[in-house]
Design an enzyme around this catalytic site. Sequence first.
Site, short mmCIF file in Angstrom:
data_model
loop_
_atom_site.label_atom_id
_atom_site.label_comp_id
_atom_site.label_asym_id
_atom_site.label_seq_id
_atom_site.Cartn_x
_atom_site.Cartn_y
_atom_site.Cartn_z
N TYR A 31 4.72 -46.12 -51.22
CA TYR A 31 6.00 -45.42 -51.37
C TYR A 31 6.03 -44.15 -50.52
O TYR A 31 5.09 -43.35 -50.54
CB TYR A 31 6.21 -45.07 -52.84
CG TYR A 31 7.63 -44.77 -53.24
CD1 TYR A 31 8.72 -45.25 -52.53
CD2 TYR A 31 7.88 -44.02 -54.38
CE1 TYR A 31 10.02 -44.99 -52.93
CE2 TYR A 31 9.18 -43.75 -54.81
CZ TYR A 31 10.25 -44.23 -54.07
OH TYR A 31 11.54 -43.97 -54.48
N SER B 26 0.60 -50.83 -54.24
CA SER B 26 1.58 -49.95 -54.86
C SER B 26 2.99 -50.40 -54.46
O SER B 26 3.38 -51.53 -54.77
CB SER B 26 1.29 -48.49 -54.50
OG SER B 26 2.00 -47.62 -55.34
N ASP C 265 -4.85 -47.26 -64.60
CA ASP C 265 -3.79 -46.85 -63.68
C ASP C 265 -2.69 -46.14 -64.46
O ASP C 265 -1.98 -46.75 -65.27
CB ASP C 265 -3.22 -48.08 -62.98
CG ASP C 265 -2.35 -47.73 -61.78
OD1 ASP C 265 -1.79 -46.62 -61.75
OD2 ASP C 265 -2.21 -48.59 -60.88
N HIS D 56 -5.13 -45.92 -59.90
CA HIS D 56 -4.32 -46.17 -58.71
C HIS D 56 -5.08 -45.60 -57.51
O HIS D 56 -4.76 -44.52 -57.00
CB HIS D 56 -2.97 -45.48 -58.89
CG HIS D 56 -1.84 -46.16 -58.18
ND1 HIS D 56 -1.27 -47.34 -58.61
CD2 HIS D 56 -1.15 -45.81 -57.06
CE1 HIS D 56 -0.29 -47.69 -57.80
NE2 HIS D 56 -0.20 -46.78 -56.84
#
Length: 319
Positions: free
Chosen positions: A92, A183, A273, A302
């Site tokens: 992202y 992700s 996560d 993560h």
Amino acid sequence: MPTIDMPLKELQAYTGINPKPADFDAYWERALNEMRQIDAAIELVPSAFQTPQAECFDLYFTGVKGARVHAKYVRPRHASEPQPAVIQFHGYTGSAGDWTERLAYASLGFSVFAMDCRGQGGKSEDSGSVKGNTHHGHIIRGLDDEPDKLLFRDIFLDTAQLAGIALGMPEVDPNRVYAMGGSQGGALTIACAALEPRVAKLAPVFPFLSDYRRVWDMDLDKDAYHELRTFFRHFDPQHEREEEIFTKLGYIDIQHLANRIQGEVLMGVGLMDTICPPSSQFAAYNKITSKKRLEIFPDFGHEGLPGLNDKVMQFFLKE
């Protein structure tokens, strides 16, 4: 063992709670029909970066709403027959990254496509104009407009369009086109293979953009999902529209696309996560009906999952 989510046995049976819009399938068929009508006007521009073993190009194509979308394209030199291809999706707000990051697969005979998401850190255009809030984030972009204006609708379509371009390249074996990413890249990997089911293998890692209501209920609407919290605070402070908002988000919830996947799946998840909670990831994984395998890392969040990149490469190399 420590946990931030459900016990593993419950995760393995969990199928998500975010609402699925009643017209979800019609929505995506309409979107795909729009995409198929586009003249992609594909352009390959040789990059200044080249190597003796691989040719490097900036690839541009026209996506929905007229945006020019960019991808880095690396292909082996002197290939005598069509080769496998891997499509890579970034995290992202990021970008396709450096050319050197594509060379490991190119050295093994793969053509490599790495897409820049529109409106994020690379060269792709964000051509959309929407009503309402556009503050801080792409999940909420278009949320106060018609569902067709959701930005991730267009980004998901870009992934499918790029896969179609890869499948049509004469140097690419159309039976060996794969997708991968972590992700946001993991979410786009799932969306890509769902909307372009000819993708033969995919390797999503801790995918984002799944089961928004679960993320909200866990009070993990922060970090990557922070824009959900700011949207409610600014635009629906008493949650009078909560059901409407989560239902609209359902159009761009990858768990609802996952059952369209036909390719073989290898997925990685860390059970600690807190960015993309494990239950939100299992919501998508558990809806996949094609051949699949899950690599679980109990003590990891993560972050880099040790040895997983090697397993993904072996997965793609195996005939």
